[in-house]
Design a protein around this motif. Structure first.
Motif, PDB file in Angstrom:
ATOM      1  N   SER A  47      29.242  27.964  11.230  1.00 37.28           N
ATOM      2  CA  SER A  47      29.858  29.284  11.366  1.00 37.28           C
ATOM      3  C   SER A  47      29.389  30.032  12.605  1.00 37.28           C
ATOM      4  O   SER A  47      30.167  30.742  13.245  1.00 37.28           O
ATOM      5  N   GLY A  48      28.105  29.908  12.947  1.00 40.83           N
ATOM      6  CA  GLY A  48      27.567  30.643  14.086  1.00 40.83           C
ATOM      7  C   GLY A  48      27.436  32.126  13.803  1.00 40.83           C
ATOM      8  O   GLY A  48      27.812  32.624  12.742  1.00 40.83           O
ATOM      9  N   LEU A  49      26.912  32.850  14.793  1.00 41.87           N
ATOM     10  CA  LEU A  49      26.732  34.294  14.650  1.00 41.87           C
ATOM     11  C   LEU A  49      28.063  35.013  14.455  1.00 41.87           C
ATOM     12  O   LEU A  49      28.182  35.936  13.642  1.00 41.87           O
ATOM     13  N   ALA A  50      29.090  34.568  15.201  1.00 40.48           N
ATOM     14  CA  ALA A  50      30.400  35.225  15.106  1.00 40.48           C
ATOM     15  C   ALA A  50      31.002  35.047  13.721  1.00 40.48           C
ATOM     16  O   ALA A  50      31.612  35.968  13.165  1.00 40.48           O
ATOM     17  N   GLY A  51      30.829  33.855  13.151  1.00 42.58           N
ATOM     18  CA  GLY A  51      31.364  33.599  11.822  1.00 42.58           C
ATOM     19  C   GLY A  51      30.688  34.455  10.765  1.00 42.58           C
ATOM     20  O   GLY A  51      31.342  34.958   9.845  1.00 42.58           O
ATOM     21  N   ILE A  52      29.380  34.620  10.878  1.00 37.64           N
ATOM     22  CA  ILE A  52      28.650  35.460   9.921  1.00 37.64           C
ATOM     23  C   ILE A  52      29.071  36.914  10.052  1.00 37.64           C
ATOM     24  O   ILE A  52      29.286  37.613   9.048  1.00 37.64           O
ATOM     25  N   ALA A  53      29.217  37.381  11.289  1.00 37.95           N
ATOM     26  CA  ALA A  53      29.663  38.760  11.507  1.00 37.95           C
ATOM     27  C   ALA A  53      31.066  38.970  10.928  1.00 37.95           C
ATOM     28  O   ALA A  53      31.349  40.006  10.312  1.00 37.95           O
ATOM     29  N   HIS A  54      31.940  37.974  11.112  1.00 41.40           N
ATOM     30  CA  HIS A  54      33.293  38.061  10.574  1.00 41.40           C
ATOM     31  C   HIS A  54      33.261  38.140   9.049  1.00 41.40           C
ATOM     32  O   HIS A  54      33.994  38.939   8.442  1.00 41.40           O
ATOM     33  N   VAL A  94      30.140  45.215  12.345  1.00 40.43           N
ATOM     34  CA  VAL A  94      28.970  44.637  13.011  1.00 40.43           C
ATOM     35  C   VAL A  94      29.440  43.518  13.920  1.00 40.43           C
ATOM     36  O   VAL A  94      30.460  42.868  13.669  1.00 40.43           O
ATOM     37  N   ASP A  95      28.703  43.286  15.027  1.00 39.54           N
ATOM     38  CA  ASP A  95      29.043  42.173  15.910  1.00 39.54           C
ATOM     39  C   ASP A  95      27.956  41.121  15.809  1.00 39.54           C
ATOM     40  O   ASP A  95      26.967  41.270  15.078  1.00 39.54           O
ATOM     41  N   LYS A  96      28.109  40.046  16.575  1.00 38.06           N
ATOM     42  CA  LYS A  96      27.186  38.925  16.458  1.00 38.06           C
ATOM     43  C   LYS A  96      25.789  39.244  16.990  1.00 38.06           C
ATOM     44  O   LYS A  96      24.847  38.489  16.758  1.00 38.06           O
ATOM     45  N   ALA A 152      21.635  38.167  12.923  1.00 36.62           N
ATOM     46  CA  ALA A 152      20.656  37.194  13.415  1.00 36.62           C
ATOM     47  C   ALA A 152      19.720  36.741  12.296  1.00 36.62           C
ATOM     48  O   ALA A 152      19.351  35.560  12.199  1.00 36.62           O
ATOM     49  N   ASN A 153      19.332  37.674  11.428  1.00 36.71           N
ATOM     50  CA  ASN A 153      18.456  37.356  10.309  1.00 36.71           C
ATOM     51  C   ASN A 153      19.130  36.357   9.357  1.00 36.71           C
ATOM     52  O   ASN A 153      18.519  35.372   8.929  1.00 36.71           O
ATOM     53  N   ILE A 154      20.405  36.596   9.054  1.00 42.18           N
ATOM     54  CA  ILE A 154      21.144  35.696   8.169  1.00 42.18           C
ATOM     55  C   ILE A 154      21.314  34.326   8.816  1.00 42.18           C
ATOM     56  O   ILE A 154      21.166  33.289   8.162  1.00 42.18           O
ATOM     57  N   LYS A 155      21.611  34.330  10.121  1.00 33.96           N
ATOM     58  CA  LYS A 155      21.793  33.063  10.841  1.00 33.96           C
ATOM     59  C   LYS A 155      20.525  32.208  10.754  1.00 33.96           C
ATOM     60  O   LYS A 155      20.594  30.977  10.539  1.00 33.96           O
TER      61      LYS A 155
END
Length: 463
Positions: A395-402, A416-418, A424-427
């Motif tokens: 997913s990456g940072l962008a996927g988590i933010a989405h 929120v953005d990436k 970052a913590n979740i990633k």
């Protein structure tokens, strides 16, 4: 030599032979169509390649059986729950009343209280109607409440006539006609539920019975509607299939040979063989104005035709929703889960928790670039359900933010953005999960828990 008259069909301007008259066919032994329904084998689908024409009525609509058939397979709804759902159905049907009617039991005080409460709403649509057995005692309940229309159970297969009712076809028909006549004499419209029609003798019983019902309707100048009930889900929509399993054959026969107008003809399907939706759509296409449904398909055994499915079938056939408010479908799903305690299976189209969630990494990548690639339509617009991307190692940072923005429905400055610290913590947590051997996607519940922990640790909050 065929002695039938030739006439010009005003609908297509072609010469046609007048339709034959089908009389009641009495039989000494029930016709159980053992060639199609051998009980110790899987039912068979046979073909004779007889094709009937499409005949989509000018007006098609949905009728509801959530409070009747939908209650036969679960704990009864409370009066307040019924009234609340009735309000939702009124909103969903829109200004044209495309959820045309809703039928109710009348047997318990709770059911009658619900009927009175719904009538007090004063809605034109859905019209409140009832369902009774073909008995004078049941009919007294309809007269007492003062409804304008009632459904009447009229079982039409030899399985029911011979084995359950212990009658001949003629005795059953006369019994039904007497009840319908009594109904019409008090000015109440009758809706005849032809139970088990997909195992019935269409030409030997159903069509002559419907013909007599139309004569009663003409005599009293009151509608007598026909509901073709695929009680066991045996109906098929394949071109050239034989009756009684052919949906289009049944609809064509009733409409053409028994002269039942489309506006008085509806289909009631069950999902035993996964065909409830396609059979209902087929009934529309071949001349039935109404399809009878229940919310989320809840009903006997495998259930009825899901009402929400036919809303979107309508839109696809007509090219418009005609004012139906489809966001109500999501509200209903949430009401069922939060207030009634019914959990819709997660992959159920339109209403399941995961119906528009993309999990595969390569699909998620495409979705993030343009959601049209992997979303059936604008689910946020029509269902207030923005498309979701499930979080995984790809997913990456962008996927988590989405995921955060869509799951929590964050808009504008709240998104929120990436680069957000919580992302970052979740990633970092997600990466660690997969580094230690995980192969499945991260669940929503896990992400909610991790977000809560991250918010506490960082002193930041995303909502």
């Amino acid at each position: 030599m065929d002695q039938r008259k030739v006439f010009i069909n005003p609908h297509n301007n072609l010469l046609q032979l007048e339709e034959p008259i089908y009389p009641l066919v009495e039989v000494d032994q029930p016709n159980t169509f053992r060639n199609l329904f051998p009980y110790d084998e899987i039912p068979k689908i046979a073909f004779n390649d007889r094709i009937v024409p499409h005949h989509l009525p000018e007006e098609i609509f949905i009728t509801d059986t959530t409070f009747r058939d939908g209650q036969q397979s679960r704990a009864p709804y409370t009066t307040q729950q019924i009234v609340t759902m009735y309000d939702y159905l009124h909103r969903l049907g829109g200004p044209k009343g495309l959820i045309r009617q809703s039928e109710f039991f009348l047997y318990s005080k709770k059911d009658r209280d619900a009927v009175y409460s719904c009538l007090e709403r004063g809605y034109e649509f859905p019209e409140v109607t009832s369902w009774i057995r073909a008995s004078k005692k049941d009919f007294e309940l309809v007269k007492e409440i003062g409804l304008k229309e009632t459904g009447i159970l009229v079982s039409c297969s030899d399985y029911h006539i011979f084995y359950k009712m212990k009658m001949t076809r003629g005795e059953a028909m006369n019994h039904y006609l007497n009840i319908v006549r009594e109904c019409l004499e008090t000015g109440i419209a009758a809706r005849c539920h032809l139970e088990d029609i997909t195992r019935s003798d269409i030409h030997g019983f159903v069509i002559p019975f419907c013909s007599k019902l139309m004569k009663l309707s003409e005599e009293y100048n009151i509608p007598v509607k026909i509901r073709a009930c695929d009680t066991m889900g045996y109906g098929v929509n394949f071109a050239g299939a034989v009756i009684p399993r052919s949906v289009q054959g049944i609809i064509y026969g009733i409409r053409t040979h028994a002269n039942v107008p489309s506006k008085w003809l509806e289909w009631h399907g069950h999902n035993d063989f996964y065909k409830a939706v396609t059979n209902s759509t087929t009934a529309w296409l071949y001349g039935a104005s109404g399809v009878n449904c229940s919310l989320f398909g809840i009903g006997e055994r495998t259930g009825n035709t899901p009402l929400e499915a036919m809303v979107f079938e309508y839109a696809q056939l007509k090219g418009t929703l005609d004012g139906m408010d489809t966001t109500v479908i999501t509200e209903l799903a949430e009401y069922f889960e939060n207030e009634i305690g019914y959990r819709v299976p997660s992959r159920t189209p339109f209403v399941g928790k995961n119906f528009n969630v993309t999990r595969a990494g390569i699909h998620a990548d495409g979705l993030l670039k343009n959601e049209e690639i992997y979303n059936i339509f604008d689910t946020e617009k029509f269902l207030n359900r923005p498309v979701l991307v499930a979080v995984s190692n790809t997913s990456g940072l962008a996927g988590i933010a989405h995921w955060i923005n869509t799951f929590f429905k964050l808009k504008g400055e709240k998104t929120v953005d990436k680069g957000h610290p919580i992302v970052a913590n979740i990633k970092a947590w997600v990466d660690k999960e997969y580094e230690t051997g995980r192969v499945t996607v991260i669940t929503d519940d896990e992400l909610i828990e991790i977000i809560q922990v991250a918010q506490e640790e960082l002193g930041l909050y995303i909502q």
